[in-house]
Design a protein around this motif. Structure first.
Motif, PDB file in Angstrom:
ATOM      1  N   ARG A 168       0.811  -1.224   0.000  1.00 26.17           N
ATOM      2  CA  ARG A 168       0.000   0.000   0.000  1.00 26.17           C
ATOM      3  C   ARG A 168       0.839   1.267   0.000  1.00 26.17           C
ATOM      4  NH1 ARG A 168      -2.488   0.764   5.979  1.00 26.17           N
ATOM      5  NH2 ARG A 168      -0.578   0.338   7.107  1.00 26.17           N
ATOM      6  N   GLU A 195      -6.427   4.879   1.890  1.00 25.64           N
ATOM      7  CA  GLU A 195      -5.463   5.092   0.813  1.00 25.64           C
ATOM      8  C   GLU A 195      -6.125   5.872  -0.304  1.00 25.64           C
ATOM      9  OE1 GLU A 195      -3.603   1.461  -0.604  1.00 25.64           O
ATOM     10  OE2 GLU A 195      -4.302   0.469   1.204  1.00 25.64           O
ATOM     11  N   SER A 249       0.010   3.633  -3.482  1.00 22.04           N
ATOM     12  CA  SER A 249      -0.892   4.721  -3.125  1.00 22.04           C
ATOM     13  C   SER A 249      -0.230   6.082  -3.271  1.00 22.04           C
ATOM     14  CB  SER A 249      -1.348   4.566  -1.680  1.00 22.04           C
ATOM     15  OG  SER A 249      -1.939   3.308  -1.483  1.00 22.04           O
TER      16      SER A 249
END
Length: 73
Positions: A6, A43, A10
């Motif tokens: 992530r 996110e 992101s």
């Protein structure tokens, strides 16, 4: 130690308020970007669509035109 994907996929990771603030600051650049909740945080990222759908035939033409025969050199 495992890599958390992530952080690299992101634009921003954090609280909902933080993500909304980043999205506001990005303005028109964030129109198609989505907020997703993951592992207790949020996110900001855009959904990915493959380029082959939009550019498949054009890319094939480029590949054919960018080839060289080694026997010619």
């Amino acid at each position: 130690m495992a890599r958390e994907e992530r952080w690299s996929r992101s634009i921003a990771v954090g609280s909902r308020e933080y993500i909304e603030n980043i999205q506001t600051k990005l303005g028109v650049k964030a129109i198609h970007r989505k907020i997703h909740e993951t592992q207790g945080s949020f996110e900001l990222w855009e959904d990915k669509s493959p380029y082959t759908v939009a550019f498949g035939t054009e890319n094939e033409k480029l590949r054919q035109e960018n080839t060289y025969n080694w026997d010619s050199f």
